[in-house]
Design a protein around this motif. Structure first.
Motif, mmCIF file in Angstrom:
data_model
loop_
_atom_site.group_PDB
_atom_site.id
_atom_site.type_symbol
_atom_site.label_atom_id
_atom_site.label_comp_id
_atom_site.label_asym_id
_atom_site.label_seq_id
_atom_site.Cartn_x
_atom_site.Cartn_y
_atom_site.Cartn_z
ATOM 1 N N LEU A 47 -48.174 32.033 26.703
ATOM 2 C CA LEU A 47 -49.597 32.330 26.833
ATOM 3 C C LEU A 47 -50.025 32.144 28.284
ATOM 4 O O LEU A 47 -49.863 31.064 28.855
ATOM 5 N N VAL A 48 -50.584 33.188 28.875
ATOM 6 C CA VAL A 48 -50.934 33.175 30.292
ATOM 7 C C VAL A 48 -52.444 33.042 30.472
ATOM 8 O O VAL A 48 -53.218 33.866 29.972
ATOM 9 N N ASP A 49 -52.862 31.998 31.173
ATOM 10 C CA ASP A 49 -54.274 31.751 31.495
ATOM 11 C C ASP A 49 -55.174 31.966 30.281
ATOM 12 O O ASP A 49 -56.132 32.744 30.329
ATOM 13 N N PRO A 50 -54.904 31.288 29.171
ATOM 14 C CA PRO A 50 -55.591 31.617 27.919
ATOM 15 C C PRO A 50 -56.998 31.029 27.772
ATOM 16 O O PRO A 50 -57.258 29.885 28.150
ATOM 17 N N VAL A 51 -57.880 31.841 27.203
ATOM 18 C CA VAL A 51 -59.175 31.401 26.701
ATOM 19 C C VAL A 51 -59.054 31.407 25.181
ATOM 20 O O VAL A 51 -58.662 32.415 24.585
ATOM 21 N N ALA A 82 -55.706 22.410 26.095
ATOM 22 C CA ALA A 82 -55.984 22.240 24.665
ATOM 23 C C ALA A 82 -55.006 23.034 23.813
ATOM 24 O O ALA A 82 -54.503 22.541 22.782
ATOM 25 N N ILE A 83 -54.697 24.249 24.234
ATOM 26 C CA ILE A 83 -53.764 25.080 23.466
ATOM 27 C C ILE A 83 -52.353 24.514 23.556
ATOM 28 O O ILE A 83 -51.602 24.503 22.571
ATOM 29 N N ALA A 84 -51.967 24.022 24.731
ATOM 30 C CA ALA A 84 -50.631 23.427 24.887
ATOM 31 C C ALA A 84 -50.467 22.211 23.989
ATOM 32 O O ALA A 84 -49.427 22.041 23.329
ATOM 33 N N SER A 90 -45.518 22.488 26.971
ATOM 34 C CA SER A 90 -45.978 22.200 28.328
ATOM 35 C C SER A 90 -46.855 23.325 28.867
ATOM 36 O O SER A 90 -46.772 24.475 28.423
ATOM 37 N N VAL A 91 -47.669 22.947 29.858
ATOM 38 C CA VAL A 91 -48.327 23.943 30.700
ATOM 39 C C VAL A 91 -47.403 24.170 31.896
ATOM 40 O O VAL A 91 -47.082 23.232 32.636
ATOM 41 N N ASP A 105 -54.982 17.825 30.886
ATOM 42 C CA ASP A 105 -54.708 16.820 29.864
ATOM 43 C C ASP A 105 -53.619 17.324 28.919
ATOM 44 O O ASP A 105 -53.830 17.506 27.729
ATOM 45 N N ALA A 106 -52.449 17.571 29.498
ATOM 46 C CA ALA A 106 -51.296 18.072 28.741
ATOM 47 C C ALA A 106 -50.052 17.906 29.604
ATOM 48 O O ALA A 106 -50.157 17.814 30.838
ATOM 49 N N PRO A 107 -48.870 17.862 29.004
ATOM 50 C CA PRO A 107 -47.642 17.810 29.801
ATOM 51 C C PRO A 107 -47.515 19.066 30.656
ATOM 52 O O PRO A 107 -47.932 20.153 30.242
#
Length: 227
Positions: A47-51, A82-84, A90-91, A105-107
């Motif tokens: 997922l790239v730059d997701p909203v 949030a999605i990660a 990971s992001v 706030d994610a790995p």
């Protein structure tokens, strides 16, 4: 029209669907037309730059498990963390964007060259104090993903452009990173992508960026006038 919508997205607009993924605009009513993309590669979805929007996970599940979330622009944090967390992945950040890791706030996982075990290769578009941007290119499928340097919405393009360079960079367009590429589709971070003569649209955007800048600026100014 609101330039940037907030809150939970309602019904998204699906865009850029092909056998290697899909895109969506979570808030079709907003002026910025923020576009996100899901790339299917090596049996997983990236997922790239997701909203985010309600029902996103169900749509992703049709294509496979999530391999990771990718940020290609330092300003596009959007809903990446949030999605990660939700998918326990990971992001992924271009190595030169390591500085934004603490803001997420994610790995995080830094990468350069290929994105994990996918066919997507990372291109460095900008790396300076004011702008940090990468792009992804899959030569086999001809898919080029550029989050900010190019766009298709009205504030990027003159009336005779299908693809335009970002208004702030039109006088110094990023020619070097895209030299020699002949993409079959270009996916952008603002607006629907291009899948017809994408290579021609890319060449035209770069070649005409400087000379068409006054026209774009005048077009943008007129759009804000009350008459």
């Amino acid at each position: 029209m609101t330039m940037k919508a907030s809150g939970t997205a309602g019904e998204p607009e699906l865009i850029d669907e092909w056998d290697g993924g899909f895109g969506w605009i979570a808030h079709p009513e907003e002026g910025m037309q923020r576009a996100s993309h899901a790339l299917v590669s090596a049996g997983r979805v990236w997922l790239v730059d997701p909203v985010d929007f309600g029902g996103l996970d169900d749509h992703i599940a049709e294509y496979g498990p999530v391999g990771g979330v990718v940020l290609l622009l330092d300003r596009h944090k959007r809903d990446a963390a949030a999605i990660a967390r939700r998918h326990d992945v990971s992001v992924y950040l271009p190595r030169w964007m390591a500085g934004i890791s603490d803001d997420l706030d994610a790995p995080t996982t830094l990468f350069e060259g290929a994105l994990a075990d996918t066919k997507y290769t990372l291109l460095k578009v900008y790396d300076n104090l004011f702008w940090n941007e990468g792009a992804l290119y899959d030569a086999d499928s001809g898919t080029l993903v550029v989050p900010e340097a190019f766009g298709t919405v009205s504030y990027y393009c003159t009336s005779n452009e299908r693809l335009g360079v970002h208004p702030a960079m039109r006088l110094t367009p990023p020619r070097r990173p895209f030299r020699g590429l002949s993409p079959e589709r270009i996916l952008v971070g603002h607006g629907p992508g291009i899948s017809t003569d994408a290579a021609g649209a890319l060449r035209d955007a770069l070649a005409g960026s400087i000379k068409r800048t006054p026209k774009l600026y005048m077009q943008t100014l007129k759009s804000f006038l009350p008459f």
